[in-house]
Design a protein around this motif. Structure first.
Motif, PDB file in Angstrom:
ATOM      1  N   ARG A 275     -20.014 -73.352 -35.309  1.00 19.30           N
ATOM      2  CA  ARG A 275     -20.362 -73.442 -33.880  1.00 19.30           C
ATOM      3  C   ARG A 275     -19.778 -72.299 -33.069  1.00 19.30           C
ATOM      4  O   ARG A 275     -20.290 -71.961 -32.025  1.00 19.30           O
ATOM      5  CB  ARG A 275     -19.856 -74.781 -33.298  1.00 19.30           C
ATOM      6  N   ARG A 276     -18.697 -71.723 -33.544  1.00 24.88           N
ATOM      7  CA  ARG A 276     -18.091 -70.587 -32.831  1.00 24.88           C
ATOM      8  C   ARG A 276     -18.145 -69.383 -33.763  1.00 24.88           C
ATOM      9  O   ARG A 276     -17.493 -69.383 -34.818  1.00 24.88           O
ATOM     10  CB  ARG A 276     -16.665 -70.923 -32.415  1.00 24.88           C
TER      11      ARG A 276
ATOM     12  N   THR B  72     -29.049 -66.332 -30.614  1.00 28.33           N
ATOM     13  CA  THR B  72     -28.034 -67.114 -31.327  1.00 28.33           C
ATOM     14  C   THR B  72     -27.017 -67.691 -30.352  1.00 28.33           C
ATOM     15  O   THR B  72     -26.558 -68.831 -30.511  1.00 28.33           O
ATOM     16  CB  THR B  72     -27.343 -66.231 -32.384  1.00 28.33           C
ATOM     17  N   THR B  73     -26.680 -66.915 -29.337  1.00 28.91           N
ATOM     18  CA  THR B  73     -25.741 -67.407 -28.326  1.00 28.91           C
ATOM     19  C   THR B  73     -26.327 -68.620 -27.606  1.00 28.91           C
ATOM     20  O   THR B  73     -25.651 -69.643 -27.410  1.00 28.91           O
ATOM     21  CB  THR B  73     -25.427 -66.290 -27.320  1.00 28.91           C
TER      22      THR B  73
ATOM     23  N   ASP C 251     -20.211 -71.183 -29.181  1.00 29.08           N
ATOM     24  CA  ASP C 251     -20.279 -69.914 -28.456  1.00 29.08           C
ATOM     25  C   ASP C 251     -20.318 -68.753 -29.452  1.00 29.08           C
ATOM     26  O   ASP C 251     -20.030 -68.922 -30.641  1.00 29.08           O
ATOM     27  CB  ASP C 251     -19.074 -69.752 -27.528  1.00 29.08           C
ATOM     28  N   VAL C 252     -20.670 -67.571 -28.926  1.00 24.30           N
ATOM     29  CA  VAL C 252     -20.728 -66.340 -29.708  1.00 24.30           C
ATOM     30  C   VAL C 252     -19.978 -65.268 -28.941  1.00 24.30           C
ATOM     31  O   VAL C 252     -20.087 -65.191 -27.707  1.00 24.30           O
ATOM     32  CB  VAL C 252     -22.197 -65.894 -29.919  1.00 24.30           C
TER      33      VAL C 252
ATOM     34  N   ARG D 128     -23.153 -59.723 -19.558  1.00 25.81           N
ATOM     35  CA  ARG D 128     -23.176 -60.852 -18.617  1.00 25.81           C
ATOM     36  C   ARG D 128     -23.467 -62.156 -19.353  1.00 25.81           C
ATOM     37  O   ARG D 128     -23.218 -63.232 -18.847  1.00 25.81           O
ATOM     38  CB  ARG D 128     -24.247 -60.648 -17.538  1.00 25.81           C
ATOM     39  N   LEU D 129     -24.051 -62.031 -20.545  1.00 25.56           N
ATOM     40  CA  LEU D 129     -24.440 -63.216 -21.304  1.00 25.56           C
ATOM     41  C   LEU D 129     -23.492 -63.511 -22.460  1.00 25.56           C
ATOM     42  O   LEU D 129     -23.289 -64.653 -22.836  1.00 25.56           O
ATOM     43  CB  LEU D 129     -25.857 -63.041 -21.865  1.00 25.56           C
ATOM     44  N   ILE D 130     -22.965 -62.422 -23.060  1.00 25.99           N
ATOM     45  CA  ILE D 130     -22.110 -62.580 -24.239  1.00 25.99           C
ATOM     46  C   ILE D 130     -20.817 -61.810 -23.989  1.00 25.99           C
ATOM     47  O   ILE D 130     -20.864 -60.648 -23.559  1.00 25.99           O
ATOM     48  CB  ILE D 130     -22.796 -62.010 -25.502  1.00 25.99           C
TER      49      ILE D 130
END
Lengths: 150, 134
Positions: free
Chosen positions: B47-48, B70-71, B80-81, B101-103
């Protein structure tokens, strides 16, 4: 206009596995044209994105079609042209995807416009699309284009 | 005839964090391979995920899109990624597209591990004995 007689032309199948050797070729000829390492990386990226868009959107992922690439030199720029034999794409319909709408394959146009100094689409003699991208050769001491947009 | 070339994917664990090291080129050609391989880790409970990109020498928008997908998938599952050791040659690509901003992007694996673990600096945890390479 670039002197096409002094350029290099390559034809590849519309198969993404052929983009890696194309990047290797770009490393060689863009370096010979005098592009610094960072700019060579950017040309590799732009050509990859341009060819991938042709394969995905023009040829619908068929690997049995043809893509022509031309690399040409001039005193102040390096030019790459990507020709396909599909249906001409109206440039007004080619838009960058909003950054908040990221998904695989949707960022190529945005990246090409970020890394290259000129990106133009025209109808070619075969009725397909000709994507021409130019990278300006910076003179010594001249600052490079700010790609960040910030 | 397709030319044979495959991005190498190595997987190890640091506690409950999956560290996925990518080596080679991450282009459109590799998205299916990455989805299949890393999808198995996720199906098995990962999951991480920390993607270590230090040995990646080309990244196209296909690869970036994969990270974003995937994130989204893992966050929907409560995970999370993060990205670590992003080579300078394409760090700006990720940032100029707004991926940061996303990852979360970290300069080192230890910082990324600390973030995923949620507190302090990462301990020098040894990887589990179970490792996989493709």
């Amino acid at each position: 206009m670039a002197d096409r007689g002094r350029g290099i032309r390559v034809t590849i199948p519309s198969d993404v596995s052929y983009l890696e050797p194309i990047r290797t070729l770009i490393q060689e000829i863009a370096s010979l044209a005098g592009l610094p390492r960072e700019a060579v990386n950017e040309v590799e990226l732009a050509v990859t994105e341009g060819c991938a868009n042709v394969i995905r959107h023009c040829y619908c992922n068929s690997d049995r079609e043809r893509i022509d690439l031309s690399f040409a030199f001039a005193d102040d720029f390096f030019e790459v042209r990507i020709d396909d034999y599909g249906k001409f794409v109206d440039p007004s319909r080619i838009k960058s995807r909003p950054l908040d709408d990221v998904r695989p394959g949707g960022l190529g146009v945005h990246l090409m416009r970020k890394v290259m100094d000129e990106v133009t689409y025209t109808k070619n003699r075969w009725g397909g699309t000709s994507l021409t991208m130019r990278k300006r050769l910076a003179r010594p001491g001249e600052p490079r284009k700010d790609r960040s947009g910030r | 005839m397709a030319l044979q070339r495959t991005m190498r994917i190595d997987h190890s664990r640091r506690g409950d964090v999956s560290v996925v090291s990518l080596e080679g080129e991450f282009d459109f050609h590799d998205v299916t391979h990455a989805s299949d391989t890393i999808g198995k880790f996720i199906d098995a409970g990962a999951r991480r995920i920390l993607f270590d990109l230090r040995r990646l020498h080309f990244l196209s928008s296909g690869g970036i899109g994969y990270f974003v997908q995937t994130t989204k998938r893992l966050r929907a599952l409560g995970g999370d990624v993060v990205l670590a050791n992003v080579p300078e040659s394409f760090d700006w690509v990720a940032r100029t597209l707004g991926i940061d901003r996303l990852i979360r992007i970290f300069a080192s694996e230890s910082e990324a591990l600390a973030h995923l673990r949620g507190a302090g600096l990462a301990a020098d945890a040894a990887p589990d004995s179970a490792q996989a390479s493709t």
